[in-house]
Design an enzyme around this catalytic site. Structure first.
Site, short mmCIF file in Angstrom:
data_model
loop_
_atom_site.label_atom_id
_atom_site.label_comp_id
_atom_site.label_asym_id
_atom_site.label_seq_id
_atom_site.Cartn_x
_atom_site.Cartn_y
_atom_site.Cartn_z
CG HIS A 9 41.16 6.25 -42.63
ND1 HIS A 9 40.96 7.42 -41.96
CD2 HIS A 9 40.40 5.32 -42.01
CE1 HIS A 9 40.14 7.22 -40.96
NE2 HIS A 9 39.78 5.95 -40.97
CG HIS A 21 40.14 -1.66 -45.78
ND1 HIS A 21 41.31 -1.53 -45.07
CD2 HIS A 21 39.29 -0.74 -45.26
CE1 HIS A 21 41.18 -0.56 -44.18
NE2 HIS A 21 39.97 -0.07 -44.27
CG HIS A 77 37.51 -1.59 -41.68
ND1 HIS A 77 37.61 -0.22 -41.78
CD2 HIS A 77 36.26 -1.83 -41.17
CE1 HIS A 77 36.48 0.34 -41.37
NE2 HIS A 77 35.66 -0.61 -40.98
CG HIS A 80 41.87 -0.19 -35.98
ND1 HIS A 80 42.12 1.13 -35.71
CD2 HIS A 80 41.79 -0.29 -37.33
CE1 HIS A 80 42.16 1.80 -36.85
NE2 HIS A 80 41.95 0.97 -37.84
MN LIG Z 1 41.75 1.58 -40.15
#
Ligand SMILES: [Mn+2]
Length: 417
Positions: free
Chosen positions: A83, A165, A198, A200
């Protein structure tokens, strides 16, 4: 010695003011904990921000907090997430790195034979070796991992940490598979700790040669589904790790965010009225003061349209009772009587027109202009009008009336009515 590991804060994701406050409070609490617990360093493997260039006030908030951590003498090591990275422009991460509040750990060199080698940085006070790779967009990172010279990293001595990630297919999760995952074997072996971002939800697993593969999960919510998980009891926080020349303990530290109430209604094989009735009964006597309330309606209605489920009354009722935020989800609600048929087309406009043509026959109205050819024409014009985005420098108070007025004009309705 100890370090903290957090990820997927998604600062700037929340748009609702109350939720935005929680998003920021949780982040502050975690960094305050890091300061009071005197951690030696902090790891953040990605999605610290929800976009690469967040609004200025989000940046200001983050910078102020990072300055405190910096003044406390605690280094922060990061890689980009999917993101907060952009392939074409800078990221707020780069600004934070430029002024020295955080440090990007990826130090890569590409070689002629197509290999990529990574150099570890050394945390000054503890001597810990740290390296990692960012989560770039659309599978690009997979390419990097495939070219990665793992053996030179594996040969490094001492306590080593690898930041990454992305999802790992070998790891069991209780949530659905999240997009493209890669096999654990693409990560270099022999590191004491693989600090993941990454995913959650908190997850800590051990494998041969990968003794600690850890995801702290988001500390609050980075997707809408995270709030629902929270309402269903998902714990949120960060990870605290004690170590000397090896990892001693890995603990999840819970940070409370807010109180929740979840109301679920199964609409399967029922009439709209009976679902509406259950909704009002279920929301009549509950205490929702200062709670995030999630109303979830799913299933296939026997009769009626999905629009016949009147959530506005429920929403008003809950807001009157001082709920902090009311989130209504009807995404998984369908109807036997009226369901949208998909349609194909060679471009967006054609697909839209075809969807309207396929479906307009199901409608029964007293107004002939809403049906048949004229109905299709009106619907596509209306969609185009409602799809207009805000102009640069236009504020909400100008944008909403502009869109409303042009939509009403299209419908031949007067604004004063
Ligand atoms: Mn995320």
């Amino acid at each position: 010695m100890k370090f903290a590991h957090l990820s997927d804060v998604h600062l700037g994701f929340q748009k609702h003011e109350s939720l935005q406050n929680i998003e920021q409070q949780v982040f502050e609490k975690i960094l305050d904990e890091c300061i009071t617990r005197k951690v030696n360093f902090i790891l953040i493997p990605g999605d610290l921000f929800h976009v690469n260039i967040p609004e200025m006030r989000i940046q200001k908030f983050a910078f102020a907090k990072f300055r405190q951590v910096h003044d406390a003498g605690i280094p922060i090591y990061v890689v980009y997430g999917s993101h907060d990275f952009s392939p074409v422009s800078n990221s707020v991460i780069d600004l934070l790195a430029e002024i020295g509040y955080i440090r990007k750990v990826t130090n890569a060199t590409s070689h002629e034979e197509g290999k990529i080698s990574l150099k570890c940085l050394i945390d000054e006070k503890t001597g810990t070796k740290i390296t990692g790779l960012s989560g770039l967009k659309v599978g690009k990172d997979r390419e990097w991992y495939e070219k990665l010279d793992r053996s030179s990293l594996e040969a490094e001595q001492g306590l080593k940490i690898f930041l990454f990630h992305g999802g790992i297919s070998d790891m069991k999760t209780d949530s659905g598979i999240d997009g493209d995952q890669m096999p654990l074997s693409l990560l270099p072996k022999g590191f004491s700790y693989h600090a993941g971002g990454h995913m959650h939800k908190f997850n800590h697993q051990s494998f041969d040669e990968y003794s600690n593969v850890v995801y702290p999960g988001t500390p609050f919510a980075g997707y809408h589904a995270d709030l629902e998980d929270n309402a269903n009891g998902q714990k949120r926080g960060f990870v605290l790790v004690e170590f000397d020349d090896e990892i001693k303990s890995v603990d999840f530290i819970e940070i409370e965010n807010t109180k929740y109430e979840i109301i679920e209604v199964d609409a399967n094989n029922r009439k709209a009225e009976s679902v509406n009735q259950e909704l009002s009964e279920k929301t009549a006597d509950i205490d929702v003061v200062n709670k995030v309330v999630i109303v979830k309606i799913q299933g296939e209605l026997m009769s009626g349209k999905t629009a016949d489920i009147d959530v506005s009354i429920v929403r008003d009722n809950l807001n009157d009772k001082d709920a902090l935020v009311v989130n209504v989800s009807k995404n998984q609600l369908t109807s036997k009587e009226y369901s949208i048929t998909e349609a194909k087309g060679s471009n967006k406009e054609e697909i839209e027109i075809n969807v309207f043509s396929e479906n307009i026959g199901q409608l029964k109205f007293d107004y002939p202009e809403l049906l048949d050819k004229s109905g299709i024409k009106l619907a596509s014009k209306l969609l185009q009008e409602l799809g207009q985005s805000k102009l640069e420098n236009e504020n909400k108070n100008e944008y909403i009336p502009r869109i409303r007025d042009s939509a009403l004009a299209l419908l031949g309705l007067d604004d004063d009515s």
